[in-house]
Design a protein around this motif. Structure first.
Motif, short mmCIF file in Angstrom:
data_model
loop_
_atom_site.label_atom_id
_atom_site.label_comp_id
_atom_site.label_asym_id
_atom_site.label_seq_id
_atom_site.Cartn_x
_atom_site.Cartn_y
_atom_site.Cartn_z
N GLY A 66 -2.93 11.18 22.86
CA GLY A 66 -2.98 12.45 22.16
C GLY A 66 -3.53 13.57 23.01
N TYR A 67 -3.89 13.25 24.25
CA TYR A 67 -4.49 14.25 25.14
C TYR A 67 -3.63 14.53 26.37
N ASN A 68 -2.36 14.15 26.32
CA ASN A 68 -1.51 14.41 27.47
C ASN A 68 -1.26 15.90 27.67
N THR A 69 -0.93 16.26 28.90
CA THR A 69 -0.62 17.65 29.20
C THR A 69 0.80 17.97 28.73
N PRO A 70 1.13 19.24 28.53
CA PRO A 70 2.50 19.61 28.19
C PRO A 70 3.50 19.07 29.22
N ASN A 71 3.11 19.09 30.51
CA ASN A 71 4.00 18.57 31.55
C ASN A 71 4.31 17.09 31.34
N GLN A 94 -6.81 8.36 14.41
CA GLN A 94 -7.42 9.66 14.14
C GLN A 94 -6.80 10.69 15.07
N THR A 95 -6.52 11.89 14.57
CA THR A 95 -5.91 12.92 15.42
C THR A 95 -6.90 13.40 16.47
N SER A 96 -6.38 13.94 17.56
CA SER A 96 -7.25 14.47 18.61
C SER A 96 -8.05 15.67 18.10
N SER A 97 -7.46 16.47 17.22
CA SER A 97 -8.17 17.64 16.67
C SER A 97 -9.38 17.20 15.86
N HIS A 98 -9.19 16.18 15.02
CA HIS A 98 -10.31 15.65 14.24
C HIS A 98 -11.40 15.12 15.15
N ARG A 99 -10.99 14.34 16.16
CA ARG A 99 -11.96 13.74 17.07
C ARG A 99 -12.69 14.81 17.88
N ASP A 100 -11.95 15.84 18.29
CA ASP A 100 -12.57 16.93 19.05
C ASP A 100 -13.69 17.59 18.25
N ALA A 101 -13.45 17.74 16.94
CA ALA A 101 -14.44 18.38 16.09
C ALA A 101 -15.67 17.51 15.88
N VAL A 102 -15.47 16.19 15.91
CA VAL A 102 -16.56 15.26 15.63
C VAL A 102 -17.34 14.88 16.88
N MET A 103 -16.62 14.53 17.98
CA MET A 103 -17.32 14.06 19.19
C MET A 103 -16.84 14.70 20.47
N GLY A 104 -15.68 15.36 20.47
CA GLY A 104 -15.16 15.91 21.71
C GLY A 104 -14.72 14.80 22.63
N ILE A 105 -14.66 15.09 23.93
CA ILE A 105 -14.33 14.08 24.94
C ILE A 105 -15.63 13.74 25.66
N PRO A 106 -16.26 12.61 25.31
CA PRO A 106 -17.55 12.28 25.91
C PRO A 106 -17.45 11.90 27.38
N GLY A 107 -18.48 12.22 28.14
CA GLY A 107 -18.53 11.85 29.54
C GLY A 107 -18.79 10.36 29.71
N ILE A 108 -18.66 9.89 30.93
CA ILE A 108 -18.81 8.47 31.23
C ILE A 108 -20.17 7.93 30.77
N GLU A 109 -21.22 8.70 30.93
CA GLU A 109 -22.57 8.21 30.61
C GLU A 109 -22.92 8.40 29.14
N ASP A 110 -22.10 9.09 28.40
CA ASP A 110 -22.35 9.32 26.98
C ASP A 110 -22.15 8.01 26.20
N THR A 195 -10.20 9.19 29.28
CA THR A 195 -11.19 8.12 29.38
C THR A 195 -11.67 7.91 30.81
N LYS A 196 -11.01 8.55 31.77
CA LYS A 196 -11.36 8.33 33.18
C LYS A 196 -11.72 9.64 33.85
N VAL A 197 -13.02 9.92 33.90
CA VAL A 197 -13.45 11.07 34.67
C VAL A 197 -13.28 10.77 36.16
N LEU A 198 -13.47 9.49 36.50
CA LEU A 198 -13.27 9.05 37.88
C LEU A 198 -11.95 8.30 37.96
N GLU A 199 -11.14 8.62 38.94
CA GLU A 199 -9.79 8.05 39.06
C GLU A 199 -9.83 6.54 39.23
#
Length: 207
Positions: A66-71, A94-110, A195-199
């Protein structure tokens, strides 16, 4: 599907220099109940083209976070049409919009990162595999991507006992690019994995 660890070792030796088409055909001879998984990231077109060239009816499991780029979405739609992919789409509950409102995109250490990964990747993937129950699973894993993937090979076994087949395992980017040129296939580089901040980090699908 019956195979032993010795079978896996022998196949990896026998097919170390084989073409992707030869590897794919052999795997399908072992069991035709197969899927190929994709997220349409860079070089996914290689595995999709190679597998469907051998079996154009194979189920293509797309777990869309649900987080892919338009490309990436445009690239996916173009490939679905041009390769006539038999796509089975799975999305989070759960939709990405709902999740964004609740937790956003957490970092690796979150602490929420594990929850986020489970929601957007692991649960949809698990649901897909449970519904289709494949005996053979084609992936585009390659040596040199992560430490875990360096410990695998062309043939390996998933934690659920599925024969996992990576026909391009020993291929370099240069070889993949030559394949794209040969078959006039498009690539996609504006891919985003939330899910991957690091490649070089694993998301859990292949562990």
């Amino acid at each position: 599907m019956a195979f032993t660890e010795n079978d896996i070792q022998k196949w990896n030796t026998d097919f170390a220099s084989a073409s992707p088409a030869e590897i794919i055909a052999f795997a399908l001879e072992q069991n035709s109940n197969a899927v190929v998984t994709t997220n349409f990231r860079p070089y996914e077109v290689n595995i999709l083209h190679a597998v469907t060239a051998v079996d154009n009816t194979i189920k293509v499991i797309w777990c869309d976070t649900g987080y892919n780029t338009p490309n990436t979405y445009k690239h996916a739609e173009d490939l679905i049409k041009s390769l006539q992919l038999n796509v089975k789409l799975y999305v989070p509950k759960q939709t990405s919009s709902h999740r964004d409102a609740v937790m956003g995109i957490p970092g690796i250490e979150d602490p929420n990162h594990a929850v986020f990964t489970e929601q957007v990747k692991l649960e949809p993937f698990g649901r897909a595999m449970a519904e289709h129950k494949p005996e053979v699973w084609f992936t585009n894993l390659r040596k040199g991507q992560t430490a875990l993937r360096n410990s695998l090979d062309i043939f390996s076994v998933s934690k659920d006992g599925v024969l996992k087949v990576s026909p391009f395992y020993h291929w370099s980017d240069e070889q993949l690019n030559a394949y794209l040129e040969k078959y006039k296939l498009p690539n996609e580089h504006k891919y985003f994995d939330p899910t991957k901040v690091l490649e070089n980090r694993e998301c859990g699908l292949h562990t």
